[in-house]
Scaffold this active site. Structure first.
Site, PDB file in Angstrom:
ATOM      1  N   HIS A   1     -53.877 -23.992  74.018  1.00  0.00           N
ATOM      2  CA  HIS A   1     -53.009 -24.337  75.142  1.00  0.00           C
ATOM      3  C   HIS A   1     -51.564 -24.047  74.755  1.00  0.00           C
ATOM      4  O   HIS A   1     -50.899 -23.256  75.387  1.00  0.00           O
ATOM      5  CB  HIS A   1     -53.188 -25.810  75.532  1.00  0.00           C
ATOM      6  CG  HIS A   1     -52.413 -26.214  76.747  1.00  0.00           C
ATOM      7  ND1 HIS A   1     -52.562 -27.435  77.367  1.00  0.00           N
ATOM      8  CD2 HIS A   1     -51.462 -25.566  77.459  1.00  0.00           C
ATOM      9  CE1 HIS A   1     -51.741 -27.507  78.408  1.00  0.00           C
ATOM     10  NE2 HIS A   1     -51.055 -26.389  78.484  1.00  0.00           N
TER      11      HIS A   1
ATOM     12  N   GLU B   1     -45.537 -20.677  78.141  1.00  0.00           N
ATOM     13  CA  GLU B   1     -45.511 -21.558  76.974  1.00  0.00           C
ATOM     14  C   GLU B   1     -44.273 -21.303  76.110  1.00  0.00           C
ATOM     15  O   GLU B   1     -43.661 -22.241  75.598  1.00  0.00           O
ATOM     16  CB  GLU B   1     -46.786 -21.375  76.148  1.00  0.00           C
ATOM     17  CG  GLU B   1     -48.033 -21.938  76.797  1.00  0.00           C
ATOM     18  CD  GLU B   1     -47.940 -23.444  77.009  1.00  0.00           C
ATOM     19  OE1 GLU B   1     -47.639 -24.157  76.036  1.00  0.00           O
ATOM     20  OE2 GLU B   1     -48.147 -23.900  78.151  1.00  0.00           O
TER      21      GLU B   1
ATOM     22  N   HIS C   1     -41.595 -24.271  75.940  1.00  0.00           N
ATOM     23  CA  HIS C   1     -41.625 -24.980  74.656  1.00  0.00           C
ATOM     24  C   HIS C   1     -40.988 -24.198  73.504  1.00  0.00           C
ATOM     25  O   HIS C   1     -40.305 -24.785  72.658  1.00  0.00           O
ATOM     26  CB  HIS C   1     -43.071 -25.329  74.294  1.00  0.00           C
ATOM     27  CG  HIS C   1     -43.767 -26.175  75.304  1.00  0.00           C
ATOM     28  ND1 HIS C   1     -43.484 -27.513  75.488  1.00  0.00           N
ATOM     29  CD2 HIS C   1     -44.744 -25.873  76.211  1.00  0.00           C
ATOM     30  CE1 HIS C   1     -44.245 -28.002  76.448  1.00  0.00           C
ATOM     31  NE2 HIS C   1     -45.018 -27.026  76.908  1.00  0.00           N
TER      32      HIS C   1
END
Length: 413
Positions: A84, A147, A151
């Site tokens: 993930h 992602e 992040h």
């Protein structure tokens, strides 16, 4: 001149794979960072107010490696929990996101392959990502870009300002994906469960303690286990602190700070490509209980896109083109006739203006259907745009049931 620990490490790693050369802090200038690099979120780290955060992760010093078990639709290899992401959480509470717009890349992620393969020559890393970091809509590059933008731009030790001036452009992006895959490969969730006799099946269920014991013993700390609406395993999160820079790969397991939503017993672990059958328990004439399996035939979760349009629905049910798509959850009603739809805002339904909306104020939103990947309401599958709030990149537009007077589209999962 003083160099950060990250700058020196990045310089050493530019043309080598992390697995091909080993180096230690003794290779670095003695005045770059503390001799004994602090552990993120530790008292020692918090007291180092004058030390460059290139030397240790701050303020988001809790590092998560998160994995999916996407069984419906089946995503990734049948014997693999897929990646993930690699996330940084605050030491106290919450998490930063989208920290530096200047570092973000195009959401389509098409540039990622050229950076990893063409610029850095690391086809092995790209192949590993293509194998294990999967999007359940098949849009892997977009998922990777999301992602990284959300992040990867928030880690203090891989900020471009931490690198040497002659470091290649995009080194920080390359390092983010290299570190994420490196840590992922050290956390083989499927194998750890299988070693404990926990394997995908639709013929039995498992207890929470069985799953926790299998993973905690291997990881060395308590992991977070997340279930979907069918009480099936959905995600596993591994929490860490990190000693020094991310580039040192010195991740230290810590207990999860999140609490599981899984039941203590009856947890499903369906094979990929299969449905986690909900169970109904009824009393027979002899007083014993019988379990009846009702296949749902719908995905447990999905983004919602508009046919022929860019963007997607966000958690309040409105169409948005610039932000992050919301994850919607789908569940058959007890009589198996309709679908309940939920987002993080609550149950979804149709308001007085016939607009699709999701909130905790909505009740009884069970008149939806899903047919051929399209969402309908009371057997109506055409939708139109409604009112708009905000403007420009922040505009949010409602979607409503089509009345024949507009250019209609479909809601797709």
């Amino acid at each position: 001149m003083k160099y950060s620990i990250l700058a020196i490490l990045a310089h050493l790693l530019t043309n080598i794979k992390a697995t091909q050369e080993v180096f230690t802090l003794s290779d670095l200038p003695p005045d770059s960072c503390p001799i004994d690099s602090p552990i993120s979120c530790s008292k020692n780290a918090q007291e180092l107010e004058n030390v460059n955060s290139c030397c240790y992760e701050s303020p988001a010093g809790v590092i998560l490696l998160t994995q999916f078990w996407d069984y419906n639709p089946a995503t990734g290899p049948d014997n693999l929990f897929t990646q993930h992401g690699l996330w940084g959480n605050m030491c106290s509470y919450g998490y930063p996101q989208f920290c530096d717009p200047s570092l973000e890349i195009n959401p389509n992620g098409e540039i990622i392959r050229s950076i990893i393969v063409d610029q850095f020559g690391d086809e092995e890393l790209y192949n590993n990502m293509s194998y294990s970091w999967k999007d359940y809509h098949g849009k892997d590059s977009s998922f990777w870009a999301h992602e990284y933008n959300k992040h990867g731009t928030c880690f203090s030790t891989i900020k471009p300002s931490c690198y040497l001036s002659n470091t290649p452009k995009n080194q920080n992006l390359y390092d983010f994906f290299r570190i994420a895959i490196g840590l992922f490969n050290k956390l083989p969730t499927y194998d750890w469960l299988a070693e404990a006799g926990i394997v995908p099946t639709n013929s039995k269920t498992y207890s929470l303690s069985e799953i926790q014991s299998a993973l905690n013993d291997k990881f060395g700390a308590n992991v977070f286990i997340k279930c979907d609406y069918n009480h099936a395993i959905n995600e596993i999160w591994y929490y860490h602190h990190v000693k020094g820079s991310l580039l040192q790969h010195n991740f230290l397991p810590i207990d999860s700070v999140a609490h599981t939503n899984c039941p203590s017993t009856g947890i499903k672990y369906p094979p990929k490509g299969k449905v986690a059958h909900p169970t109904l328990t009824t009393k027979t004439t002899t007083g014993t209980s019988t379990t009846i399996h009702n296949p749902t035939g719908i995905p447990a979760r999905s983004y919602v896109h508009l046919s022929g349009k860019s963007g997607c629905l966000i958690s309040n049910g409105k169409w948005y083109t610039s932000g992050t798509c919301a994850t919607y959850h789908f569940k058959k009603t007890i009589d198996d006739s309709n679908i309940e739809i939920r987002s993080s805002k609550g149950i979804c339904g149709i308001n007085g203006n016939e607009e699709f909306t999701c909130s905790r104020a909505v009740s009884g939103g069970t008149d939806f259907q899903i047919k051929d990947g399209k969402i309908g309401y009371q057997d109506k599958f055409d939708w139109c745009f409604g009112s708009t709030t905000g403007s420009g990149s922040t505009a949010q537009t409602s979607v409503k049931l089509a009345d024949g007077s507009c250019d209609s589209f479909q809601l797709l999962i």
